[in-house]
Design an enzyme around this catalytic site. Structure first.
Site, short mmCIF file in Angstrom:
data_model
loop_
_atom_site.label_atom_id
_atom_site.label_comp_id
_atom_site.label_asym_id
_atom_site.label_seq_id
_atom_site.Cartn_x
_atom_site.Cartn_y
_atom_site.Cartn_z
N TYR A 87 13.64 -22.41 -30.55
CA TYR A 87 12.75 -21.20 -29.95
C TYR A 87 13.40 -19.98 -30.28
O TYR A 87 14.24 -19.33 -31.13
CB TYR A 87 12.93 -21.23 -28.66
N ASP A 89 14.62 -16.43 -28.93
CA ASP A 89 15.39 -16.07 -27.72
C ASP A 89 15.73 -14.49 -28.06
O ASP A 89 16.39 -14.16 -29.00
CB ASP A 89 16.84 -16.99 -27.43
N ARG A 236 27.58 -27.10 -15.07
CA ARG A 236 27.73 -26.99 -16.82
C ARG A 236 28.42 -25.69 -16.93
O ARG A 236 27.95 -24.61 -16.74
CB ARG A 236 26.28 -27.00 -17.31
#
Lengths: 496, 67
Positions: A87, A89, A236
């Site tokens: 993508y 960013d 995470r």
């Protein structure tokens, strides 16, 4: 609770063109990503932004005045067959690898990302006639940085302050083997003449020890609390400090040693650490600015220690752990042994014969090249040619890449990397994501890390959650996926 | 620190570790020769692929911050 160290690595690539899009890197990045997605994927599976909450802070609060990252939902954002996200960013094309179960798989799917970007450049050149060049680096040499972030699955039960406390000394010192090297310096108060060559691309950009930011006042430990998994069980850890590596050994060590250290902290196999860096940010810069590796950082008890000595202490702890418990949580004994032996060998050579690592460690490969070129051509240490060499080390074009001319040693095969461009790892839920997109992309509305949304015609949309990164691997869903021909078969079977 | 200094550092360490100093320095100079030959070849190659106008190339390489 102990948690297998599932890993992801995401890279924002540098982008440069002299053509029409020269002053519009967002458009250039969109062209790169769109061209690939349109050419390679049968149906574009959109990213689902439903689980994006980058403003959540792991400390449970938000620092006054801090700026949470913006989620850009209007730019191209797709899921690849290998389970990765590709993508735009900010003003960069970004490839976020699928989740992998060990550091060696991390290398394979990170390198697959390079092939995706190389293919993108080629498609743009052939189809549109634009020469857009992609660089796998982290700095433009003018004070602007873009990241290469790592993600590690952690037990949420581990108190975050304990994690921060124990991890900082490791993180600031690991650059001695995973730094990508940089000509010059980008700390505003210092000039290039003061540091001709430094170990890390990124160190100059870090100003805080802990924080939520990623674009300003960057912290050594990022507190983004966005597990992309069950938030009751997992955390995470988002590590934003690292450099993007070209060297497979460097990527392997970066992911492998960090996963190992996190496991040691999580399982309580770390002694009480009282001697801590007095000023971690200053120490991070100091280590990066000293390629002799001789300088000692100051600790809070007034003593001093070399980066390499910090690393040796962690290596010893990791070795002890392995002999007691084995490497299951790091992807198996084989890969854990490879982490330990590579770590030990590289630390040894950093002390005894640094230049022998010129085929394995990015900063040493680059320094050896830059310095030899400088000497041969009698250039001053602030010559722009040396900065050009630095940039071109990271150029992804086969005919221009200086890193590829240095013939760095490899850890994985070209076949493994090529296969990983189109196939997900079999070891995590990325397998389910990637295979579903390969098989039923026409019936998939969108997907993200922890779910897939199916559209099967007359029924309402169906979201299939994948809240556990360990599940959805080939062992668990391989049979199911091969038995189902229609997407409705799959959804029916998942119901029962 | 220059390459020469780095080499010097590694040589010094070796000398400390090894008793047969003569052999070590001989091995090191042969190795340094090999390194230089290998590097010279590479540097010639690099001259051919290096971006034409280094100064302009470096000046034009401007990125927006990311992350």
């Amino acid at each position: 609770m102990v948690v297998k160290k599932i890993i992801g690595i995401e890279t924002e690539y540098g982008i440069h063109t002299n053509g029409d899009l020269k002053d519009n890197p967002i458009s250039a990045s969109s062209v790169i990503v769109n061209s690939y997605v349109n050419e390679v994927l049968n149906d574009k599976t959109k990213w689902d932004f439903d689980d994006e909450t980058p403003q959540n802070d792991a400390r449970g609060y938000v620092t006054k005045g801090s700026v949470a990252p913006v989620v850009e939902t209007h730019l191209v954002n797709a899921v690849l067959y290998n389970g990765a996200r590709f993508y735009v960013d900010h003003a960069h094309p970004e490839y976020s690898s699928p989740e992998v179960a060990d550091a060696l798989e991390g290398v394979i799917w990170d390198k697959a990302g390079e092939l995706v970007l190389k293919h993108s450049m080629q498609i743009v050149r052939e189809n549109i006639g634009h020469d857009i060049v992609i660089y796998k680096n982290n700095s433009d040499g003018k004070g602007n940085s873009y990241g290469c972030h790592e993600n590690y699955l952690m037990d949420r039960g581990l108190p975050f302050p304990k994690l921060v406390h124990d991890l900082v000394p490791f993180l600031i010192s690991r650059q001695i083997y995973c730094g990508a090297g940089k000509v010059g310096i980008e700390v505003p108060s210092k000039k290039d003449e003061e540091v001709y060559f430094q170990i890390s691309q990124r160190a100059d950009f870090f100003e805080e020890v802990v924080g939520l930011e990623t674009t300003l006042k960057r912290p050594i430990i990022n507190t983004r609390d966005e597990p992309h998994a069950s938030s009751e069980i997992y955390r995470r850890l988002h590590v934003i400090l690292g450099d993007a590596n070209i060297s497979e050994t460097a990527t392997f060590l970066k992911l492998g040693t960090t996963a190992f250290v996190l496991l040691l902290i999580e399982t309580g196999n770390v002694p009480k650490l009282d001697r801590m860096p007095l000023n971690p940010v200053a120490a991070l810069h100091q280590i990066s600015h000293d390629i002799s590796l001789e300088s000692k950082i100051e600790l809070n008890d007034g003593s001093h220690i070399k980066a390499i000595e910090i690393q040796e202490e962690w290596l010893l702890l990791a070795d002890n752990y392995f002999h007691k418990y084995g490497g299951e949580l790091l992807g198996g004994d084989e890969v854990a042994k490879l982490i330990l032996s590579t770590w030990e060998r590289v630390l040894g050579l950093l002390k005894s014969d640094l230049l022998s690592l010129r085929y394995e460690i990015d900063w040493i490969a680059k320094f050896n090249l830059v310095d030899a070129y400088r000497e041969k051509n009698q250039l001053s240490s602030n010559s722009p040619t040396l900065k050009a060499l630095d940039l071109q080390y990271h150029d992804l074009r086969d005919d221009k890449s200086l890193a590829s001319r240095l013939k760095l040693k490899t850890l994985v095969t070209r076949d493994q990397i090529e296969s990983a461009v189109y196939n997900p790892p079999e070891s995590t839920r990325a397998y389910f994501r990637g295979q579903c997109i390969k098989k039923w992309s026409k019936s998939i509305v969108s997907a993200n890390w922890d779910s897939i949304v199916f559209d099967v015609g007359e029924e309402p949309l169906r979201r299939v959650p994948m809240m556990d990164p360990l599940k959805g691997n080939k062992t668990i869903v391989g049979n199911l996926l091969s038995k189902c021909h229609e997407v409705t078969d799959l959804l029916d079977k998942l119901d029962t | 620190m220059t390459e020469r200094e780095l080499k010097k550092k590694s040589t010094e360490k070796k000398v400390e570790e090894e008793t047969e100093v003569q052999e070590v320095s001989h091995g090191d100079s042969a190795r340094a020769e090999k390194l230089k030959a290998e590097m010279d070849e590479l540097l010639d190659e690099i001259d051919e692929v290096l971006e034409d106008n280094a100064e302009e190339f470096v000046r034009n390489y401007v990125q927006k911050g990311g992350e």
